[in-house]
Structure formats: structure tokens, C-alpha cells
Design a protein around this motif. Sequence first.
Motif, PDB file in Angstrom:
ATOM      1  N   GLY A  37       0.800  -1.216   0.000  1.00  0.00           N
ATOM      2  CA  GLY A  37       0.000   0.000   0.000  1.00  0.00           C
ATOM      3  C   GLY A  37       0.836   1.271   0.000  1.00  0.00           C
ATOM      4  O   GLY A  37       2.040   1.260  -0.235  1.00  0.00           O
ATOM      5  N   LYS A  38       0.177   2.372   0.283  1.00  0.00           N
ATOM      6  CA  LYS A  38       0.814   3.689   0.215  1.00  0.00           C
ATOM      7  C   LYS A  38       1.714   3.940   1.426  1.00  0.00           C
ATOM      8  O   LYS A  38       1.652   3.233   2.436  1.00  0.00           O
ATOM      9  N   ASN A  39       2.520   4.968   1.294  1.00  0.00           N
ATOM     10  CA  ASN A  39       3.354   5.396   2.412  1.00  0.00           C
ATOM     11  C   ASN A  39       2.539   6.282   3.348  1.00  0.00           C
ATOM     12  O   ASN A  39       1.674   7.038   2.909  1.00  0.00           O
ATOM     13  N   ILE A  40       2.775   6.146   4.633  1.00  0.00           N
ATOM     14  CA  ILE A  40       2.225   7.061   5.637  1.00  0.00           C
ATOM     15  C   ILE A  40       3.405   7.559   6.456  1.00  0.00           C
ATOM     16  O   ILE A  40       4.064   6.773   7.145  1.00  0.00           O
ATOM     17  N   GLU A  41       3.681   8.836   6.346  1.00  0.00           N
ATOM     18  CA  GLU A  41       4.822   9.407   7.054  1.00  0.00           C
ATOM     19  C   GLU A  41       4.421   9.789   8.480  1.00  0.00           C
ATOM     20  O   GLU A  41       3.341  10.344   8.709  1.00  0.00           O
ATOM     21  N   HIS A  42       5.322   9.487   9.398  1.00  0.00           N
ATOM     22  CA  HIS A  42       5.095   9.797  10.799  1.00  0.00           C
ATOM     23  C   HIS A  42       4.810  11.288  10.981  1.00  0.00           C
ATOM     24  O   HIS A  42       5.473  12.137  10.399  1.00  0.00           O
ATOM     25  N   ILE A  43       3.794  11.593  11.739  1.00  0.00           N
ATOM     26  CA  ILE A  43       3.322  12.944  12.090  1.00  0.00           C
ATOM     27  C   ILE A  43       2.651  13.624  10.892  1.00  0.00           C
ATOM     28  O   ILE A  43       1.466  13.975  10.968  1.00  0.00           O
ATOM     29  N   LYS A  44       3.374  13.790   9.785  1.00  0.00           N
ATOM     30  CA  LYS A  44       2.834  14.546   8.647  1.00  0.00           C
ATOM     31  C   LYS A  44       1.524  13.965   8.137  1.00  0.00           C
ATOM     32  O   LYS A  44       0.604  14.710   7.781  1.00  0.00           O
ATOM     33  N   ASP A  45       1.427  12.661   8.105  1.00  0.00           N
ATOM     34  CA  ASP A  45       0.249  12.022   7.520  1.00  0.00           C
ATOM     35  C   ASP A  45      -0.790  11.590   8.554  1.00  0.00           C
ATOM     36  O   ASP A  45      -1.735  10.877   8.212  1.00  0.00           O
ATOM     37  N   TYR A  46      -0.647  12.016   9.778  1.00  0.00           N
ATOM     38  CA  TYR A  46      -1.693  11.758  10.784  1.00  0.00           C
ATOM     39  C   TYR A  46      -2.686  12.918  10.739  1.00  0.00           C
ATOM     40  O   TYR A  46      -2.793  13.731  11.671  1.00  0.00           O
ATOM     41  N   VAL A  47      -3.404  13.017   9.656  1.00  0.00           N
ATOM     42  CA  VAL A  47      -4.176  14.227   9.358  1.00  0.00           C
ATOM     43  C   VAL A  47      -5.356  14.429  10.295  1.00  0.00           C
ATOM     44  O   VAL A  47      -5.865  15.551  10.420  1.00  0.00           O
ATOM     45  N   ASN A  48      -5.818  13.378  10.958  1.00  0.00           N
ATOM     46  CA  ASN A  48      -6.980  13.527  11.835  1.00  0.00           C
ATOM     47  C   ASN A  48      -6.628  13.426  13.310  1.00  0.00           C
ATOM     48  O   ASN A  48      -7.527  13.402  14.160  1.00  0.00           O
ATOM     49  N   ALA A  49      -5.346  13.372  13.622  1.00  0.00           N
ATOM     50  CA  ALA A  49      -4.917  13.076  14.990  1.00  0.00           C
ATOM     51  C   ALA A  49      -5.389  14.098  16.018  1.00  0.00           C
ATOM     52  O   ALA A  49      -5.587  13.761  17.187  1.00  0.00           O
ATOM     53  N   THR A  50      -5.573  15.340  15.605  1.00  0.00           N
ATOM     54  CA  THR A  50      -5.944  16.381  16.575  1.00  0.00           C
ATOM     55  C   THR A  50      -7.313  16.988  16.305  1.00  0.00           C
ATOM     56  O   THR A  50      -7.659  18.018  16.869  1.00  0.00           O
ATOM     57  N   LYS A  51      -8.110  16.336  15.466  1.00  0.00           N
ATOM     58  CA  LYS A  51      -9.440  16.867  15.159  1.00  0.00           C
ATOM     59  C   LYS A  51     -10.435  16.566  16.280  1.00  0.00           C
ATOM     60  O   LYS A  51     -10.363  15.531  16.944  1.00  0.00           O
ATOM     61  N   GLY A  52     -11.386  17.471  16.444  1.00  0.00           N
ATOM     62  CA  GLY A  52     -12.523  17.218  17.314  1.00  0.00           C
ATOM     63  C   GLY A  52     -13.658  16.605  16.516  1.00  0.00           C
ATOM     64  O   GLY A  52     -13.692  16.717  15.280  1.00  0.00           O
ATOM     65  N   PRO A  53     -14.624  15.966  17.188  1.00  0.00           N
ATOM     66  CA  PRO A  53     -15.745  15.332  16.470  1.00  0.00           C
ATOM     67  C   PRO A  53     -16.492  16.290  15.562  1.00  0.00           C
ATOM     68  O   PRO A  53     -16.979  15.881  14.497  1.00  0.00           O
ATOM     69  N   TRP A  54     -16.574  17.552  15.957  1.00  0.00           N
ATOM     70  CA  TRP A  54     -17.342  18.531  15.177  1.00  0.00           C
ATOM     71  C   TRP A  54     -16.644  18.900  13.859  1.00  0.00           C
ATOM     72  O   TRP A  54     -17.232  19.546  13.002  1.00  0.00           O
ATOM     73  N   GLN A  55     -15.392  18.469  13.691  1.00  0.00           N
ATOM     74  CA  GLN A  55     -14.646  18.794  12.480  1.00  0.00           C
ATOM     75  C   GLN A  55     -14.820  17.753  11.374  1.00  0.00           C
ATOM     76  O   GLN A  55     -14.250  17.897  10.295  1.00  0.00           O
ATOM     77  N   TYR A  56     -15.592  16.707  11.638  1.00  0.00           N
ATOM     78  CA  TYR A  56     -15.873  15.691  10.623  1.00  0.00           C
ATOM     79  C   TYR A  56     -17.273  15.937  10.055  1.00  0.00           C
ATOM     80  O   TYR A  56     -18.192  16.307  10.800  1.00  0.00           O
ATOM     81  N   PRO A  57     -17.451  15.683   8.788  1.00  0.00           N
ATOM     82  CA  PRO A  57     -18.779  15.904   8.182  1.00  0.00           C
ATOM     83  C   PRO A  57     -19.888  15.113   8.864  1.00  0.00           C
ATOM     84  O   PRO A  57     -21.029  15.586   8.939  1.00  0.00           O
ATOM     85  N   HIS A  58     -19.559  13.905   9.360  1.00  0.00           N
ATOM     86  CA  HIS A  58     -20.572  13.063   9.995  1.00  0.00           C
ATOM     87  C   HIS A  58     -20.203  12.755  11.437  1.00  0.00           C
ATOM     88  O   HIS A  58     -20.531  11.693  11.961  1.00  0.00           O
ATOM     89  N   ARG A  59     -19.522  13.692  12.073  1.00  0.00           N
ATOM     90  CA  ARG A  59     -19.127  13.613  13.483  1.00  0.00           C
ATOM     91  C   ARG A  59     -18.328  12.348  13.797  1.00  0.00           C
ATOM     92  O   ARG A  59     -18.393  11.798  14.885  1.00  0.00           O
ATOM     93  N   GLY A  60     -17.581  11.878  12.793  1.00  0.00           N
ATOM     94  CA  GLY A  60     -16.741  10.696  12.994  1.00  0.00           C
ATOM     95  C   GLY A  60     -17.442   9.382  12.772  1.00  0.00           C
ATOM     96  O   GLY A  60     -16.843   8.321  12.943  1.00  0.00           O
ATOM     97  N   GLY A  61     -18.709   9.428  12.370  1.00  0.00           N
ATOM     98  CA  GLY A  61     -19.488   8.199  12.203  1.00  0.00           C
ATOM     99  C   GLY A  61     -19.355   7.602  10.813  1.00  0.00           C
ATOM    100  O   GLY A  61     -18.338   7.736  10.136  1.00  0.00           O
TER     101      GLY A  61
END
Length: 559
Positions: A37-61
Motif C-alpha cells: 500500500g501507500k506510504n504514511i509518514e510519521h506525524i505529517k500524515d496523521y491528518v486527523n490526529a488532533t481533530k474534534g468530532p465537530w470537524q468531521y462531516p458526519h461527526r466521525g461516524g
Amino acid sequence: MQAQEYDAIVVGSGISGGWAAKELTEKGLRVLMLERGKNIEHIKDYVNATKGPWQYPHRGGRTVAMEELYPVLKRDYPLNEKNLDWWASDRDAPYTEVKRFDWYRGYHVGGRSLMWGRQSYRHGDLDFTANAREGVATDWPIRYAEIAPWYDHVERHAGIAGTRNGLEVLPDGQFQPPIPLNCVEEESARKIAARFGGARHMIHSRVANATLKLPHRNPCQFRDACWLGCPYGGYFSTQSSTLPAAAATGRLTLKPFAIVSEVLYDRDAKRATGVRVIDAMSSQTTDYKAKLVFLCASALNSTWLLLRSATDVWPGGLGSSSGELGHNLMDHHFRIGASGRMEGYDDKYYYGRRPAGFYIPRYRNVGRDKREYLRGFGYQGSASRDGWSRAVAELGIGGEFKDMASEPGQWRMGATAFGEMLPHHDNKVTLDPNKKDKWGLPVLAIDCQIRENEHKMRKDMGVDMAEMLEAAGAKDVSVYDGDYAPGMGIHEMGTARMGTSAKNSVLNKHNQVWDAPNVFVTDGACMTSASCVNPSLTYMALTARAADFAVNELKRQNL
């Protein structure tokens, strides 16, 4: 076809693959690590690591559209919009369920080391001798004393938080300070020990969340968002730990989007010569040569590779001469336990969001305890206070609703049992000649089910937890038995087991394929039995041990 040569090739970049790359490069070998599969770079590619539930279109569901695209993944928690990108596509990489098997995979650099539950326990001699003692399957070719130094080795690097408890059934390790129990768990542990005369123990979870600083890693921040990737490196993953160690040697080449389609085998030399790779983006084929090949693609994918390799010599694939390749598939059966309400602690709370709780080690069929089934189970659980969401079903809108939602709810405590599944020859995987994946490769057909021994065990798994909760003072205790199917534990084991001879197993005591001694399999495929504890720490130790042996044999020119 282009040919390139290395000292060693590692197939897969998850927990086992990362360890193989680290150990082999640090011992001086030039290593090619291949990831489908694809590469996932440490830190840079953790795009959702600090998001709150309200920042997802479906609240993370999840959505109906997601369920249509992921018919297998929707059966459990992996289907959600927070890290859906880290789970393999059911459409691109299908498989055949002869019987229901929930196979949740991570096809990217780091594999499931980015999403694992991090529970890290040693197997003891009770586990390594069980098959021989009970006449089940075949004997492990190793004992605890042989692997104990390698447990020490990997624990120090991985950073396992826990306590030394002096229990024969659960060997102690090299621990960092534990993630604390909260007040309800501490009091419950005392009550359970008193009620059962010290025969049952509620201890700290042993988890790969560092509580002290390690190279490349900061201590756990108590965010409990590990499955989104940790920017702090608080938990062990390939990205946070073994990959930077391997890269630091200057001897690692990492190739993502590289699907290994077979191990290349020289029938005259009786050795593997390398692997054949399909580029996942262009479909171009390349052969890579190496003196060593480590298969660490996860239990079922490593076996898939063996089934497709050297078929001109063995129609059943490389390692099939014993008749055991593809057989003896295991998981941990779970989704059964109990929970209850804890009174008398309403003035107590806790700090942060712990990524772990308590563990209750196996006590059934230990010592004088004898049951009508073989082996046993352990529990993972926690106590906590209900959050704001409890208010939704009880109240509508307005001030009363807001007041309730802003206050912590009642204390509850519960635990889920994880039981051992016996190795059974008829629990197996084969190649499906009629179904292909996105790249035109045959897929696996999985035929696995829990059997009478597991069904008998599950009766105790629910009742026992209710009994312990009542001993701890819980009220309104209820037992639950969820919709378990093999695979849901995400602990696939077996199908290329270790054994004592080439007649009863695929691998020898050093994880070498009997039929090709320069091919090593060190992921879950190698397991001879399952124990009831989470297996990843054992994969790490077996991988480090096999890498050490392989390099020494290479120096002696035995490979």
C-alpha cells in the motif's frame, strides 16, 4: 524485467516487518522493505490526529455510502470516517468467506501497527507446553526460556507500561511505569483478590504506550486517540519506533505500492532467490534478489504468498510438504463479558483519557482449577463515568439538558473476555481459483469457525465476569454476548505454523521454512497455538530472534 539485489527482503511493514527491518539493518544488512500500500509518514500524515468530532462531516461516524463500499468492514468499529483511509478496501482486495470471517486489514506502511490495541503480554510455559501436554495439534518447538531474552529485548525498545505481578500464568517483563488504575479499579482489585482468595487478579493493563521518553518518542499524552496516529510517538508503531531506527542505519530501502506476488525459488539450490513484485499503480512487474527473505505480511497474506510460490516443485506451494500450509487458523474469540453500575464514588473523577484500563489474567485450567474445556481466557476492561451523551436519550432541549450534559454521569465498570481458540486442521485458507482482486491475483478462501471447546468456554467468560463485578460491589450487573465471528479479534494466527519436524509443520524453531531455509515467516502465521493474550509482543520477539539467527547463519555461509 528489472532485477535488483539486496542482502535481505522484508515483505510487509507492520509490527513484524518493522522489527525485521530494524534488526537486519542494525546487524549490517542492506534491506529492501516492500509494502503493498501507500506510504504514511510519521506525524505529517496523521491528518486527523488532533481533530474534534465537530470537524468531521458526519461527526466521525459512518454513512450508507460507506457501508455499501465496505460490506465487511461495516460489521464492526473499523468503519468510520476518522481513519477509514487506513483500512483495506473490500472491493479492491476481496476474499471468499466459505464461513463468515471478518478480515480487517491495513494495507499501507506501518500496517496495523498504527491501529492496534497495544495490549502487550508474554506467552509463558503454560502456553508453549499446552499442545504437547494436552495432545492438541503439534508441540511448539521452543519453550519460554528460549524466547524470554528476546521479550526483554523488544520490550525495552517498544516501551511497555505495566507492573511486575509475579504470576506464573503471565510472565513479568521489562516495564516502564504503568498507566494508573483509577480509584474504582483499585478498590475493585482489592475486593476481587479478597473474594477469590488471591486466585484472580485485576492488574494494570500492559500496553505499548510509553510513560517515559524513548528515542524518537515522547511519553503518552493520555489523549486516547492512538488509532489516528500519535504526533508525539506515545505508542509503539513502525513509524514511531522501528522504521526510524532502521532508516538511521542508511541500509534500508522502503518501497510502497509494491505487491509481492510470489517468492522466487531455485529448486536445485533449494533456496529462495528473491521475490516478484507488481507495482500497484502501474502493474509493472519487477524481480528483486536477496540472500534472505522475511515474510511479515500478516498471517493470512504471508500464507497467501507461500501458497503461490514454488508450485512447480510443490503444487500446494512453498512450505506445503507437511500438508499443514494454510491450516490451523486461529483468532481470539471475544465480544462476551459483563458490566455494572458502581455506587459510592460520585465525588471522584480522573485525569485525562487513558489509553488502557485493567487486565484480569487467565485463571481457568490453572493449578487445581479444571473445567470441561481446554485452555482459558483473560479480561480487558475499565471503569469510567458516563459522559454527556447519556443525556441525549433522557432529555430533550433546554437548560435542564445542558445542566445534565455538563456534569459527569454515574460510574460504570465492565470487561470483555478474550478466549483461546484451539488450532484445528480444518480451520483453513486456500486459494480461490474463481475470484481475483483488482490486480488479477487469486484471493483467499477462508473456512474457519469456533468449535465445541470455544462454545463451552464462552459460558464461563460471561458468568465469571458478572461474578467478579458483584464481588467488587457493582449493581445492576448484566452479561452481554455479542455477534462474534472468527477474525473479529483481528488476531489472525496460524496457517504456517512452527513445529518440531518437517512432517508436522511449515516452519522450524527458528521460523525458517523447512523447504527453503533462507525464507523466514515471523508474523502471526507462525503461531502453533494462540494462548489467550494479545499476540503482537510475541511476534516482535520471534522476529528479533529469527533475524539474529538468520544473520549468524548467513555469516557462517549456511544460507
